[in-house]
Design a protein around this motif. Structure first.
Motif, mmCIF file in Angstrom:
data_model
loop_
_atom_site.group_PDB
_atom_site.id
_atom_site.type_symbol
_atom_site.label_atom_id
_atom_site.label_comp_id
_atom_site.label_asym_id
_atom_site.label_seq_id
_atom_site.Cartn_x
_atom_site.Cartn_y
_atom_site.Cartn_z
ATOM 1 N N TYR A 72 8.413 3.329 -4.055
ATOM 2 C CA TYR A 72 7.560 2.500 -3.213
ATOM 3 C C TYR A 72 6.216 3.183 -2.996
ATOM 4 C CZ TYR A 72 11.748 -0.198 -2.168
ATOM 5 O OH TYR A 72 12.870 -0.984 -2.278
ATOM 6 N N ARG A 73 5.163 2.371 -3.017
ATOM 7 C CA ARG A 73 3.826 2.864 -2.695
ATOM 8 C C ARG A 73 3.082 1.776 -1.933
ATOM 9 N NH1 ARG A 73 0.100 0.349 -5.813
ATOM 10 N NH2 ARG A 73 0.756 -0.497 -7.832
ATOM 11 N N LEU A 74 1.985 2.157 -1.284
ATOM 12 C CA LEU A 74 1.185 1.188 -0.555
ATOM 13 C C LEU A 74 0.503 0.228 -1.516
ATOM 14 C CD1 LEU A 74 -0.627 3.366 2.150
ATOM 15 C CD2 LEU A 74 1.453 2.008 2.426
ATOM 16 N N ALA A 75 0.414 -1.028 -1.125
ATOM 17 C CA ALA A 75 -0.382 -1.986 -1.880
ATOM 18 C C ALA A 75 -1.853 -1.574 -1.810
ATOM 19 C CB ALA A 75 -0.179 -3.394 -1.322
ATOM 20 N N SER A 76 -2.634 -1.990 -2.780
ATOM 21 C CA SER A 76 -3.994 -1.472 -2.965
ATOM 22 C C SER A 76 -4.875 -1.451 -1.727
ATOM 23 C CB SER A 76 -4.693 -2.259 -4.084
ATOM 24 O OG SER A 76 -4.037 -2.035 -5.302
ATOM 25 N N PRO A 77 -5.017 -2.546 -0.960
ATOM 26 C CA PRO A 77 -5.972 -2.503 0.158
ATOM 27 C C PRO A 77 -5.413 -1.911 1.446
ATOM 28 C CG PRO A 77 -5.066 -4.701 -0.035
ATOM 29 C CD PRO A 77 -4.399 -3.864 -1.105
ATOM 30 N N VAL A 78 -4.149 -1.506 1.444
ATOM 31 C CA VAL A 78 -3.479 -1.171 2.701
ATOM 32 C C VAL A 78 -3.905 0.192 3.241
ATOM 33 C CG1 VAL A 78 -1.223 -0.748 3.776
ATOM 34 C CG2 VAL A 78 -1.527 -2.656 2.200
ATOM 35 N N ALA A 79 -4.172 1.160 2.368
ATOM 36 C CA ALA A 79 -4.494 2.521 2.824
ATOM 37 C C ALA A 79 -5.735 2.534 3.711
ATOM 38 C CB ALA A 79 -4.681 3.452 1.630
ATOM 39 N N ASP A 80 -6.793 1.848 3.286
ATOM 40 C CA ASP A 80 -8.012 1.818 4.085
ATOM 41 C C ASP A 80 -7.770 1.141 5.430
ATOM 42 O OD1 ASP A 80 -9.498 3.163 2.212
ATOM 43 O OD2 ASP A 80 -10.392 1.369 1.331
ATOM 44 N N ALA A 81 -6.947 0.073 5.418
ATOM 45 C CA ALA A 81 -6.654 -0.636 6.660
ATOM 46 C C ALA A 81 -5.901 0.261 7.640
ATOM 47 C CB ALA A 81 -5.844 -1.894 6.364
ATOM 48 N N ILE A 82 -4.929 1.028 7.135
ATOM 49 C CA ILE A 82 -4.159 1.912 8.007
ATOM 50 C C ILE A 82 -5.038 3.032 8.551
ATOM 51 C CG2 ILE A 82 -2.268 3.591 8.065
ATOM 52 C CD1 ILE A 82 -0.737 1.803 6.166
ATOM 53 N N GLU A 83 -5.890 3.597 7.704
ATOM 54 C CA GLU A 83 -6.794 4.647 8.182
ATOM 55 C C GLU A 83 -7.695 4.120 9.290
ATOM 56 O OE1 GLU A 83 -7.755 7.989 7.682
ATOM 57 O OE2 GLU A 83 -5.733 8.164 6.905
ATOM 58 N N GLY A 84 -8.157 2.871 9.150
ATOM 59 C CA GLY A 84 -8.973 2.281 10.195
ATOM 60 C C GLY A 84 -8.206 2.110 11.497
ATOM 61 N N LEU A 85 -6.946 1.675 11.391
ATOM 62 C CA LEU A 85 -6.123 1.494 12.584
ATOM 63 C C LEU A 85 -5.807 2.823 13.255
ATOM 64 C CD1 LEU A 85 -3.640 -1.264 11.351
ATOM 65 C CD2 LEU A 85 -5.428 -1.516 13.085
ATOM 66 N N LEU A 86 -5.689 3.892 12.466
ATOM 67 C CA LEU A 86 -5.395 5.204 13.042
ATOM 68 C C LEU A 86 -6.495 5.666 13.995
ATOM 69 C CD1 LEU A 86 -3.874 7.162 10.006
ATOM 70 C CD2 LEU A 86 -2.692 6.351 12.050
ATOM 71 N N LEU A 87 -7.717 5.207 13.746
ATOM 72 C CA LEU A 87 -8.819 5.576 14.641
ATOM 73 C C LEU A 87 -8.636 4.971 16.027
ATOM 74 C CD1 LEU A 87 -11.818 5.120 12.198
ATOM 75 C CD2 LEU A 87 -10.801 7.273 12.930
ATOM 76 N N LEU A 88 -7.850 3.887 16.107
ATOM 77 C CA LEU A 88 -7.596 3.239 17.388
ATOM 78 C C LEU A 88 -6.313 3.720 18.046
ATOM 79 C CD1 LEU A 88 -8.396 -0.453 16.314
ATOM 80 C CD2 LEU A 88 -9.937 1.180 17.418
ATOM 81 N N ALA A 89 -5.420 4.330 17.260
ATOM 82 C CA ALA A 89 -4.097 4.691 17.772
ATOM 83 C C ALA A 89 -4.153 6.004 18.543
ATOM 84 C CB ALA A 89 -3.110 4.813 16.617
#
Length: 228
Positions: A72-89
């Motif tokens: 299993y690996r992240l789908a292509s656009p997901v990594a950037d989205a998660i990194e962005g959310l981490l800034l809020l978490a």
């Protein structure tokens, strides 16, 4: 007829801590088998498979078949989205010495999908800018003539990276440092080269990175990165 984007669907997938933990593990860009993910998260194989199926159906992960293994690996656009959310978490509490140690390692050096993050990644980015290897250009970086020569001397062919679909060099906001590290194809090439040189080691089923003794010495001599 389709309606508006169903953001709540993504929220549901992220709302389970086990699923969120697996997504964070996959943030290092390496495909992982169910066995590695379940062991690191601390859940059963059946529960891990259930969570991964939901993540796959939701478009957050994809499956690769390698022999008899499903990776299993992240789908292509997901990594950037998660990194962005981490800034809020907010940071989660460390409930054990193991979690505290892992948190410290993540903050020092980790992989942000395919480039280097954490305090080491930010320090490298700062040094590249301070030494004139990179020049800030709005929301991206350009590589100077000096930078191309210096990087080539360390085995990184900047000209060979040009013309790819992704940006050559761009800043990426670091969630733990709240400052930029280096992303883009150059960021990926720097991380790969540091691995080849033995300056960093990737840890199994973790996005944390170990900076080796040689890496600490060489990065200090080259860029002034790290303790004296």
């Amino acid at each position: 007829m389709a309606g508006d984007a169903d953001l709540a669907r993504i929220g549901f997938l992220l709302s389970d801590r086990n699923r969120a933990a697996m997504l964070l593990l996959l943030l290092d860009g390496r495909p992982q088998p169910v066995s590695a993910l379940m062991a690191e998260v601390g859940i059963s194989a059946s529960l891990a498979s259930t969570h991964l199926r939901k993540l796959k159906d939701g478009g957050l992960v994809v499956v690769e078949v390698s022999g008899r293994q499903r990776l299993y690996r992240l789908a292509s656009p997901v990594a950037d989205a998660i990194e962005g959310l981490l800034l809020l978490a907010p940071p989660g509490p460390a409930k054990s010495l193991r979690q505290a140690t892992r948190g410290r390692k993540l903050r020092e050096a980790r992989v942000c999908y395919d480039h280097l993050a954490g305090s080491v990644g930010v320090a490298i980015n700062d040094a590249f800018l301070a030494k004139g290897f990179l020049v800030e250009d709005r929301d991206s970086y350009s590589v100077s003539v000096k930078g191309r020569a210096e990087l080539a001397a360390h085995g990184i062919d900047v000209d060979g990276l040009r013309g790819r679909a992704r940006p050559l060099a761009r800043p990426c906001m670091d969630w733990s440092e709240r400052r930029n590290h280096l992303a883009g194809s150059l960021g990926a090439a720097v991380k790969s080269r540091l691995l080849e040189l033995g300056w960093i080691d990737l840890l199994e089923a973790s996005r944390a990175v170990d900076l080796t003794a040689a890496g600490r010495r060489e990065l200090r001599e080259w860029l002034g990165v790290g303790p004296a």
